[in-house]
Write an enzyme that holds these catalytic residues in place. Sequence first.
Site, PDB file in Angstrom:
ATOM      1  N   LYS A  39       0.829  -1.212   0.000  1.00 40.86           N
ATOM      2  CA  LYS A  39       0.000   0.000   0.000  1.00 40.86           C
ATOM      3  C   LYS A  39       0.865   1.264   0.000  1.00 40.86           C
ATOM      4  O   LYS A  39       2.071   1.209   0.262  1.00 40.86           O
ATOM      5  CB  LYS A  39      -0.933  -0.042   1.218  1.00 40.86           C
ATOM      6  CG  LYS A  39      -1.938  -1.204   1.171  1.00 40.86           C
ATOM      7  CD  LYS A  39      -2.924  -1.130   2.338  1.00 40.86           C
ATOM      8  CE  LYS A  39      -3.965  -2.242   2.261  1.00 40.86           C
ATOM      9  NZ  LYS A  39      -4.963  -2.138   3.361  1.00 40.86           N
ATOM     10  N   TYR A  73     -12.557  -1.413  -3.347  1.00 38.93           N
ATOM     11  CA  TYR A  73     -13.031  -1.572  -1.967  1.00 38.93           C
ATOM     12  C   TYR A  73     -14.543  -1.363  -1.854  1.00 38.93           C
ATOM     13  O   TYR A  73     -15.043  -1.018  -0.778  1.00 38.93           O
ATOM     14  CB  TYR A  73     -12.290  -0.607  -1.047  1.00 38.93           C
ATOM     15  CG  TYR A  73     -10.881  -1.057  -0.717  1.00 38.93           C
ATOM     16  CD1 TYR A  73     -10.657  -2.156   0.115  1.00 38.93           C
ATOM     17  CD2 TYR A  73      -9.770  -0.392  -1.220  1.00 38.93           C
ATOM     18  CE1 TYR A  73      -9.379  -2.583   0.434  1.00 38.93           C
ATOM     19  CE2 TYR A  73      -8.476  -0.810  -0.910  1.00 38.93           C
ATOM     20  CZ  TYR A  73      -8.302  -1.904  -0.080  1.00 38.93           C
ATOM     21  OH  TYR A  73      -7.029  -2.320   0.245  1.00 38.93           O
ATOM     22  N   ASN A  76      -1.991   0.151   6.803  1.00 36.10           N
ATOM     23  CA  ASN A  76      -1.482  -1.125   7.312  1.00 36.10           C
ATOM     24  C   ASN A  76      -0.633  -1.908   6.302  1.00 36.10           C
ATOM     25  O   ASN A  76      -0.568  -3.128   6.355  1.00 36.10           O
ATOM     26  CB  ASN A  76      -2.623  -1.963   7.882  1.00 36.10           C
ATOM     27  CG  ASN A  76      -3.701  -2.261   6.857  1.00 36.10           C
ATOM     28  OD1 ASN A  76      -3.558  -1.902   5.694  1.00 36.10           O
ATOM     29  ND2 ASN A  76      -4.750  -2.925   7.279  1.00 36.10           N
ATOM     30  N   HIS A 116      -2.197  -5.400   1.469  1.00 33.73           N
ATOM     31  CA  HIS A 116      -3.497  -6.040   1.268  1.00 33.73           C
ATOM     32  C   HIS A 116      -3.271  -7.522   1.020  1.00 33.73           C
ATOM     33  O   HIS A 116      -2.273  -7.909   0.412  1.00 33.73           O
ATOM     34  CB  HIS A 116      -4.196  -5.436   0.046  1.00 33.73           C
ATOM     35  CG  HIS A 116      -5.415  -6.204  -0.386  1.00 33.73           C
ATOM     36  ND1 HIS A 116      -6.636  -6.049   0.238  1.00 33.73           N
ATOM     37  CD2 HIS A 116      -5.591  -7.166  -1.337  1.00 33.73           C
ATOM     38  CE1 HIS A 116      -7.515  -6.869  -0.335  1.00 33.73           C
ATOM     39  NE2 HIS A 116      -6.910  -7.560  -1.293  1.00 33.73           N
ATOM     40  N   GLU A 132      -9.800  -9.820  -7.682  1.00 35.26           N
ATOM     41  CA  GLU A 132      -8.804  -8.761  -7.447  1.00 35.26           C
ATOM     42  C   GLU A 132      -7.623  -8.870  -8.414  1.00 35.26           C
ATOM     43  O   GLU A 132      -7.097  -7.853  -8.879  1.00 35.26           O
ATOM     44  CB  GLU A 132      -8.339  -8.821  -5.989  1.00 35.26           C
ATOM     45  CG  GLU A 132      -9.461  -8.455  -5.024  1.00 35.26           C
ATOM     46  CD  GLU A 132      -9.137  -8.728  -3.565  1.00 35.26           C
ATOM     47  OE1 GLU A 132     -10.010  -8.458  -2.714  1.00 35.26           O
ATOM     48  OE2 GLU A 132      -8.023  -9.216  -3.262  1.00 35.26           O
TER      49      GLU A 132
HETATM   50  P1  IDP Z   1      -8.097  -6.541   5.666  1.00 37.59           P
HETATM   51  O1  IDP Z   1      -7.277  -5.628   4.783  1.00 37.59           O
HETATM   52  O2  IDP Z   1      -7.304  -7.077   6.836  1.00 37.59           O
HETATM   53  O3  IDP Z   1      -8.810  -7.627   4.900  1.00 37.59           O
HETATM   54  P2  IDP Z   1     -10.680  -5.210   5.848  1.00 37.59           P
HETATM   55  O4  IDP Z   1     -11.599  -5.319   7.018  1.00 37.59           O
HETATM   56  O5  IDP Z   1     -11.039  -5.937   4.588  1.00 37.59           O
HETATM   57  O6  IDP Z   1      -9.217  -5.629   6.345  1.00 37.59           O
HETATM   58  O7  IDP Z   1     -10.520  -3.649   5.537  1.00 37.59           O
HETATM   59  C1  IDP Z   1      -9.923  -3.222   4.337  1.00 37.59           C
HETATM   60  C2  IDP Z   1      -8.981  -2.092   4.656  1.00 37.59           C
HETATM   61  O8  IDP Z   1      -9.721  -0.981   5.156  1.00 37.59           O
HETATM   62  C3  IDP Z   1      -7.952  -2.401   5.752  1.00 37.59           C
HETATM   63  O9  IDP Z   1      -6.836  -3.118   5.301  1.00 37.59           O
HETATM   64  C4  IDP Z   1      -7.600  -0.997   6.202  1.00 37.59           C
HETATM   65  O10 IDP Z   1      -6.695  -0.348   5.287  1.00 37.59           O
HETATM   66  C5  IDP Z   1      -8.951  -0.301   6.145  1.00 37.59           C
HETATM   67  N1  IDP Z   1      -9.654  -0.399   7.436  1.00 37.59           N
HETATM   68  C6  IDP Z   1     -10.277  -1.485   7.948  1.00 37.59           C
HETATM   69  N2  IDP Z   1     -10.813  -1.227   9.154  1.00 37.59           N
HETATM   70  C7  IDP Z   1     -10.530   0.070   9.397  1.00 37.59           C
HETATM   71  C8  IDP Z   1     -10.835   0.955  10.515  1.00 37.59           C
HETATM   72  O11 IDP Z   1     -11.463   0.572  11.498  1.00 37.59           O
HETATM   73  N3  IDP Z   1     -10.366   2.222  10.409  1.00 37.59           N
HETATM   74  C9  IDP Z   1      -9.666   2.684   9.315  1.00 37.59           C
HETATM   75  N4  IDP Z   1      -9.374   1.895   8.263  1.00 37.59           N
HETATM   76  C10 IDP Z   1      -9.793   0.611   8.299  1.00 37.59           C
HETATM   77 MG    MG Z   2     -10.295  -7.487   3.463  1.00 36.01          MG
END
Ligand code: IDP
Ligand code: MG
Length: 139
Positions: free
Chosen positions: A11, A51, A114, A117, A128
């Site tokens: 990312k 997304y 984070n 992905h 994807e």
């Molecule tokens: P994942 O990437 O671990 O599968 P997902 O729940 O699919 O997590 O969420 C997609 C992305 O959205 C996350 O990787 C992160 O960048 C962002 N995200 C998820 N939850 C939060 C949150 O509570 N606050 C801000 N960003 C979030």
């Molecule tokens: Mg996810």
Amino acid sequence: MISNRTFTMIKPDAVEKGYTGAILNKINASGFRIVSMKMTQLSRRDAELFYAIHKDRPFFGDLVAFMSRGPIVAAVLEKDNAVNDFRTLIGSTNPEEAAVGTIRKLYASSVGENAVHGSDSDENAVIESQFHFSGREMF
Ligand code: IDP
Ligand code: MG
């Protein structure tokens, strides 16, 4: 596409900080073969589409702005049990909850920014991968 493949993005936060090489090394060292890879940048529209499943979540606007603010590295990866093993390698969405040694524990700064992905299912890995790569770009 077969079920031993997953899709990843390094990312914008991790690319900005110069972690691309270290993350790719860790991916290779963990037994994944790179099937396709490119540096690219998502438009806001691209990020909204990628997304779309999160469009009603409160963080959606921040997520779209973050994911389109700079280059990413997109890749298709191959390994037995690729989807699950890659989710284990990257760790929990929130780096504070991610296991020691995982990519997010090492390189992520927050639940939003984070670092990487990873697809959450074989079905989404196909969707994807095809979002970013044509069949003739998969090796
Ligand atoms: P994942 O990437 O671990 O599968 P997902 O729940 O699919 O997590 O969420 C997609 C992305 O959205 C996350 O990787 C992160 O960048 C962002 N995200 C998820 N939850 C939060 C949150 O509570 N606050 C801000 N960003 C979030
Ligand atoms: Mg996810």
